[in-house]
Design a protein around this motif. Structure first.
Motif, PDB file in Angstrom:
ATOM      1  N   SER A 107       0.817  -1.211   0.000  1.00 10.69           N
ATOM      2  CA  SER A 107       0.000   0.000   0.000  1.00 10.69           C
ATOM      3  C   SER A 107       0.851   1.261   0.000  1.00 10.69           C
ATOM      4  O   SER A 107       0.546   2.231  -0.699  1.00 10.69           O
ATOM      5  CB  SER A 107      -0.957  -0.002   1.199  1.00 10.69           C
ATOM      6  OG  SER A 107      -0.244  -0.049   2.417  1.00 10.69           O
TER       7      SER A 107
ATOM      8  N   SER B 145       1.004   3.969  -3.047  1.00 11.12           N
ATOM      9  CA  SER B 145       0.659   5.378  -2.838  1.00 11.12           C
ATOM     10  C   SER B 145       1.803   6.294  -3.261  1.00 11.12           C
ATOM     11  O   SER B 145       1.578   7.349  -3.860  1.00 11.12           O
ATOM     12  CB  SER B 145       0.298   5.622  -1.369  1.00 11.12           C
ATOM     13  OG  SER B 145       1.390   5.328  -0.518  1.00 11.12           O
TER      14      SER B 145
ATOM     15  N   THR C  62       1.723   6.537  -6.979  1.00  7.53           N
ATOM     16  CA  THR C  62       0.665   7.437  -7.442  1.00  7.53           C
ATOM     17  C   THR C  62       1.084   8.891  -7.282  1.00  7.53           C
ATOM     18  O   THR C  62       0.816   9.728  -8.155  1.00  7.53           O
ATOM     19  CB  THR C  62      -0.630   7.168  -6.656  1.00  7.53           C
ATOM     20  OG1 THR C  62      -0.942   5.779  -6.707  1.00  7.53           O
ATOM     21  CG2 THR C  62      -1.783   7.956  -7.233  1.00  7.53           C
ATOM     22  N   VAL C  63       1.744   9.208  -6.172  1.00  4.89           N
ATOM     23  CA  VAL C  63       2.233  10.575  -5.957  1.00  4.89           C
ATOM     24  C   VAL C  63       3.242  10.955  -7.033  1.00  4.89           C
ATOM     25  O   VAL C  63       3.210  12.077  -7.574  1.00  4.89           O
ATOM     26  CB  VAL C  63       2.854  10.701  -4.549  1.00  4.89           C
ATOM     27  CG1 VAL C  63       3.613  12.017  -4.409  1.00  4.89           C
ATOM     28  CG2 VAL C  63       1.772  10.609  -3.481  1.00  4.89           C
TER      29      VAL C  63
ATOM     30  N   LEU D 111       5.138  10.250   4.870  1.00  2.03           N
ATOM     31  CA  LEU D 111       4.040   9.412   4.389  1.00  2.03           C
ATOM     32  C   LEU D 111       4.185   7.982   4.896  1.00  2.03           C
ATOM     33  O   LEU D 111       3.215   7.366   5.338  1.00  2.03           O
ATOM     34  CB  LEU D 111       4.019   9.421   2.855  1.00  2.03           C
ATOM     35  CG  LEU D 111       2.936   8.572   2.185  1.00  2.03           C
ATOM     36  CD1 LEU D 111       1.565   9.170   2.434  1.00  2.03           C
ATOM     37  CD2 LEU D 111       3.193   8.456   0.698  1.00  2.03           C
TER      38      LEU D 111
ATOM     39  N   VAL E  41       1.314   6.285   7.165  1.00  2.87           N
ATOM     40  CA  VAL E  41       0.596   5.154   6.567  1.00  2.87           C
ATOM     41  C   VAL E  41       0.812   3.887   7.388  1.00  2.87           C
ATOM     42  O   VAL E  41      -0.094   3.061   7.524  1.00  2.87           O
ATOM     43  CB  VAL E  41       1.047   4.945   5.109  1.00  2.87           C
ATOM     44  CG1 VAL E  41       0.450   3.672   4.533  1.00  2.87           C
ATOM     45  CG2 VAL E  41       0.626   6.133   4.263  1.00  2.87           C
TER      46      VAL E  41
ATOM     47  N   GLY F 295      -1.363  11.996  -0.986  1.00  2.00           N
ATOM     48  CA  GLY F 295      -0.709  10.717  -0.731  1.00  2.00           C
ATOM     49  C   GLY F 295      -1.405   9.916   0.352  1.00  2.00           C
ATOM     50  O   GLY F 295      -1.585   8.696   0.221  1.00  2.00           O
TER      51      GLY F 295
ATOM     52  N   VAL G 282      -4.843   8.530  -0.908  1.00  2.00           N
ATOM     53  CA  VAL G 282      -4.651   7.362  -1.772  1.00  2.00           C
ATOM     54  C   VAL G 282      -4.205   6.158  -0.953  1.00  2.00           C
ATOM     55  O   VAL G 282      -4.666   5.023  -1.172  1.00  2.00           O
ATOM     56  CB  VAL G 282      -3.636   7.684  -2.884  1.00  2.00           C
ATOM     57  CG1 VAL G 282      -3.280   6.424  -3.664  1.00  2.00           C
ATOM     58  CG2 VAL G 282      -4.196   8.739  -3.822  1.00  2.00           C
ATOM     59  N   ALA G 283      -3.293   6.382  -0.009  1.00  2.00           N
ATOM     60  CA  ALA G 283      -2.781   5.277   0.808  1.00  2.00           C
ATOM     61  C   ALA G 283      -3.902   4.627   1.617  1.00  2.00           C
ATOM     62  O   ALA G 283      -3.980   3.396   1.709  1.00  2.00           O
ATOM     63  CB  ALA G 283      -1.679   5.784   1.738  1.00  2.00           C
TER      64      ALA G 283
ATOM     65  N   LEU H 163      -6.186   2.574  -0.748  1.00  2.00           N
ATOM     66  CA  LEU H 163      -5.600   1.305  -1.163  1.00  2.00           C
ATOM     67  C   LEU H 163      -5.468   0.336   0.008  1.00  2.00           C
ATOM     68  O   LEU H 163      -5.761  -0.858  -0.128  1.00  2.00           O
ATOM     69  CB  LEU H 163      -4.232   1.546  -1.803  1.00  2.00           C
ATOM     70  CG  LEU H 163      -4.222   2.386  -3.076  1.00  2.00           C
ATOM     71  CD1 LEU H 163      -2.799   2.597  -3.553  1.00  2.00           C
ATOM     72  CD2 LEU H 163      -5.060   1.734  -4.173  1.00  2.00           C
ATOM     73  N   ASP H 164      -5.030   0.848   1.163  1.00  2.00           N
ATOM     74  CA  ASP H 164      -4.798  -0.045   2.292  1.00  2.00           C
ATOM     75  C   ASP H 164      -6.099  -0.598   2.851  1.00  2.00           C
ATOM     76  O   ASP H 164      -6.182  -1.790   3.182  1.00  2.00           O
ATOM     77  CB  ASP H 164      -4.030   0.680   3.389  1.00  2.00           C
ATOM     78  CG  ASP H 164      -3.510  -0.279   4.442  1.00  2.00           C
ATOM     79  OD1 ASP H 164      -2.421  -0.840   4.241  1.00  2.00           O
ATOM     80  OD2 ASP H 164      -4.200  -0.467   5.460  1.00  2.00           O
TER      81      ASP H 164
END
Length: 790
Positions: free
Chosen positions: A591, A595, A598-599, A628, A632, A700, A703-704, A707-708
């Motif tokens: 994850s 992320s 993606t960033v 991050l 996360v 970030g 998104v994290a 996804l997580d």
């Protein structure tokens, strides 16, 4: 731990007015402290001890004691109208007038005309004047700022385009504001849909806002003492608001569940804090450890952000454990679902205690039946199924396919992370609506891209026979270096043994070519030191950013490794399993890398950047990836604990591995989904910030969490557990005996409940402080504890 928190929850419920008063006193105290505290000063000049740029900066402070390297500056850029020149008589007069007015201000140290400093472009379309202040940027008075802005306005009236860069008039990011409002509004909608009650939706918001208020006031109160700035406060409020809502959400959800089982309000509050509160403590601890661990990186700014955010998380945990049950005590029925309140609320709960005991006895029988491989008719009918249970069964029917698809998607998203380029974007990353960005663009157009990122070279010729000759040799060599456009005349200190000069590269501050130029200049140092006896170091904003980015990029992988090992150790203690922690750590890695990828795709490559208001792509802020990773990690462990703890609770109580996964999803999937959506909403609100680092971190983190929570925890976790079966909960006997026992599932409360029930039947209360309904609740008991499996 569960028993201790159970007592804390009951005490907070019983002493609700006192607990609420204490928190009100804390809020008022830190509020008064924030109001009376002096304004936060500059955060200091130590960026990262040990890097060359910092050493050179420190050397300048030692050898040039009269120079204030921290003094505010204003670089005023003049652009002539199309086809005209700034050297025209009327334009020149307007520029000289502005410089004279700026020089007359008490806080101004110097103001140099572009015509005297040779700061006019070759085509005479652009010029700039530098105004240097005696004080730091935070200490420039409003009167000085107003005077400069007034002079700039007069120059604009003459027909010139005038933009201002530098630190004196730089736009400061606002802490709080619309981002929090947007996040709170979205969270309110999610909570209302989840709970179906305005009170249940409003209570987590209320306690989270109180927690953020206390944290922010504390930061403001301590700002001048510890150099805490607005960016630090914004990050603390972002995380404090998100976890504050989530932690209260879990406690309230468990409280409603306990009330639905027929328990009286005080007992339900105690059990909610003892079970969900245990998970809150552990989850909060993981976040705090990850954030506090940022201090080992060695960047003061990163340390301050991590510690302030950790303090906000600690506050959120304490509020969830004390203030939330206290407020539940004031309105015990208001948080219940509307249909429950209509049916009679607490009165109905009191009349149905016998029915509740019957249901619990049925649950025991069903658990025992599944433990021996059977299933009750009720279970077979799936009367308790909900969306979470149905989803778990869907994944269990095709676990390998779900696992492969999930890993493939996360792997694809993680690929751009291999091209991560870290840096410290400056004015070029600001929106074009700001005068700093327009000044940056005008200087790059008139003087070249590298003009915005000059390199400062400090030559140490102490002990050299002829310092001036040595400095001339160094200057000449650097001027001949490929990629260097120009070198300024050297300026010596009073002792004559140290010199400063600037080297302007041909490329912009964040370009890879500029990094190569810095490396080349430093690579020339050994030969020059051997020939001249003098050495030099490269510093300045550009070199400092390059060095910090390099050091942080080198520290990212070790820090990620430490976080993974930490997660393995913590989850091993909680779940008493080898494979469950390993699965959780690998899921966290997937994850966080996805992320980061993606960033990189959005903020570095520009994919969809316009949709997020990103006007300039480039290197990712150096501090962002490590920060991050730390956050996360904590959030990933949150969802792991809240979801898997209910699975282990069901398994320990006798359910088969597959059914335990379904039970965990039945009880936790909905609330974990709501918590994740709330986090995403809160973090997404910060994407609209003008501060590039806040925008990047907000995106970030959103998104994290997405996804997580929805890919790793909701899909990969049940798939892996379905494939592992009973092996998922295996632990060697010697390790089981060696590990300390941490009761996160509340099995201690189950045993206590059984004892309380026996005592109640003989006329004794299981809790000395309980009476009336509480004692009756003790009689009702809970599920008898089944032998734990290892």
């Amino acid at each position: 731990m569960a028993t201790l928190l159970y007592r804390l929850g009951r005490t907070a419920f019983r002493r609700r007015r006192l607990v609420a008063l204490l928190w009100a006193v804390v809020l008022v105290a830190v509020g008064v402290g924030a109001a009376k505290a002096p304004a936060a000063g500059d955060s200091g000049t130590t960026f990262m001890p040990g890097i060359e740029a910092q050493k050179a900066f420190d050397l300048i402070g030692q050898r040039f004691p009269g120079a204030d390297a921290d003094g505010a500056t204003a670089r005023i850029v003049f652009i002539a109208p199309g086809g005209e020149k700034v050297t025209a008589a009327d334009h020149r007069a307007a520029i000289d007038t502005l410089v004279s007015e700026a020089a007359g201000e008490p806080q101004v140290d110097s103001a140099v005309s572009p015509f005297k400093a040779h700061a006019v472009s070759k085509d005479a379309s652009t010029a700039y004047a530098t105004v240097t202040y005696k004080v730091k940027a935070d200490d420039v008075s409003d009167a000085s700022k107003d005077a400069l802005e007034g002079a700039v306005s007069q120059a604009r009236d003459s027909g010139l385009t005038v933009e201002v860069g530098g630190t004196a008039l730089a736009t400061q990011p606002a802490a709080g504001g619309s981002a929090e409002v947007i996040g709170i509004a979205l969270a309110a909608v999610v909570l209302l849909v989840t709970f179906g009650s305005l009170a249940a939706a409003g209570l987590p918001l209320l306690t989270a806002v109180i927690g953020v208020g206390i944290s922010m006031c504390a930061i403001l109160a301590l700002g001048s003492t510890f150099g805490l700035d607005l960016t630090t406060g914004t990050l603390a409020s972002m995380l404090g608001l998100a976890v504050g809502i989530d932690y209260a959400l879990f406690v309230i959800s468990r409280y409603r569940e306990e009330r639905a089982r027929g328990r009286d309000p005080q007992e339900a509050a105690g059990r909610a804090v003892g079970t969900a509160g245990s998970a809150v403590v552990f989850a909060g601890l993981t976040v705090v450890i990850a954030l506090a661990g940022l201090s080992v990186i060695g960047v003061p700014m990163l340390t301050k952000m991590g510690l302030c955010a950790a303090g906000a998380v600690v506050t959120a945990v304490l509020i969830a454990l004390t203030l939330v049950p206290a407020l539940l005590g004031m309105w015990p029925n208001a948080v219940l679902a509307r249909r429950t309140r209509k049916a009679g609320g607490a009165r109905k709960a009191g009349r149905t205690r016998k029915a509740a005991r019957g249901r619990e006895a049925g649950e025991v029988g069903r658990a025992r039946g599944t433990a021996t491989g059977g299933a009750t008719a009720q279970d077979q009918a799936g009367d308790c199924d909900n969306g979470g249970a149905r989803w778990a069964r869907f994944v269990q029917r095709r676990p390998l396919a779900v696992l492969l698809v999930g890993v493939a998607c996360l792997g694809a998203l993680a690929l751009p992370a291999t091209h991560l380029d870290m840096g410290m974007p400056g004015d070029e990353a600001k929106p074009t609506s700001t005068t700093e960005r327009r000044a940056y663009d005008a200087l790059a157009h008139g003087f070249g891209a590298g003009f915005n990122g000059p390199l400062t070279v400090v030559v140490d010729a102490k002990g050299v026979h002829d310092p001036r000759s040595a400095v001339q040799d160094v200057t000449a060599t650097i001027e001949r270096t490929a990629g260097v456009v120009s070198v300024s005349p050297a300026r010596f200190n009073a002792a004559g043994d140290t010199a400063l000069f600037s080297a302007v590269p041909a490329t912009g501050p964040s370009d890879q070519a500029t990094k190569d130029i810095v490396r080349t200049i430093r690579a020339e140092r050994p030969a020059l030191a051997a020939d001249t006896g003098a050495t030099y170091e490269v510093t300045g904003t550009t070199a400092m950013n390059i060095d910090v980015a390099g050091a942080l990029q080198d520290a990212l992988v070790p820090y990620l490794g430490v976080i993974v090992l930490l997660s393995l150790a913590l989850l091993l203690l909680v779940f008493r399993s080898l494979l469950v922690p390993l699965k959780a750590a690998l899921g966290f890695l997937l994850s966080v890398l996805a992320s980061l990828g993606t960033v990189v795709a959005v903020f570095q490559w520009g994919w969809g950047a316009r949709l997020l208001g990103v006007e300039q792509t480039g290197p990712i802020m150096s501090l962002m990836p490590i920060f991050l990773v730390g956050i996360v990690f904590g959030l990933a462990m949150d969802y792991e604990v809240f979801l898997v703890a209910r699975m282990r609770e069901a398994y320990v109580h006798g359910e088969r591995p597959a059914q335990a996964v379904v039970s965990g999803f039945r009880h936790s999937a909905r609330v974990v989904t709501a918590a994740a959506v709330i986090m995403i909403a809160v973090f997404s609100g910060f994407v609209g910030s003008d501060e590039s680092m806040i925008k990047t971190i907000g995106f970030g983190l959103a998104v994290a969490v997405l996804l997580d929570a929805f890919v790793v925890r909701m899909a990969l976790v049940p798939a892996v557990l379905a494939l592992l079966g009973a092996k998922a909960w295996w632990l060697p006997r010697w390790l089981d005996r060696a590990l300390p026992r941490i009761d996160v599932e509340g099995t201690g409360l189950t045993a206590k409940s059984g004892a309380s029930g026996a005592s109640a039947k003989s006329g004794a209360s299981g809790d000395p402080g309980a009476s009336g309904p509480a004692a009756e609740a003790g009689e009702s008991g809970a599920l008898p504890q089944e032998p734990a499996r290892t």
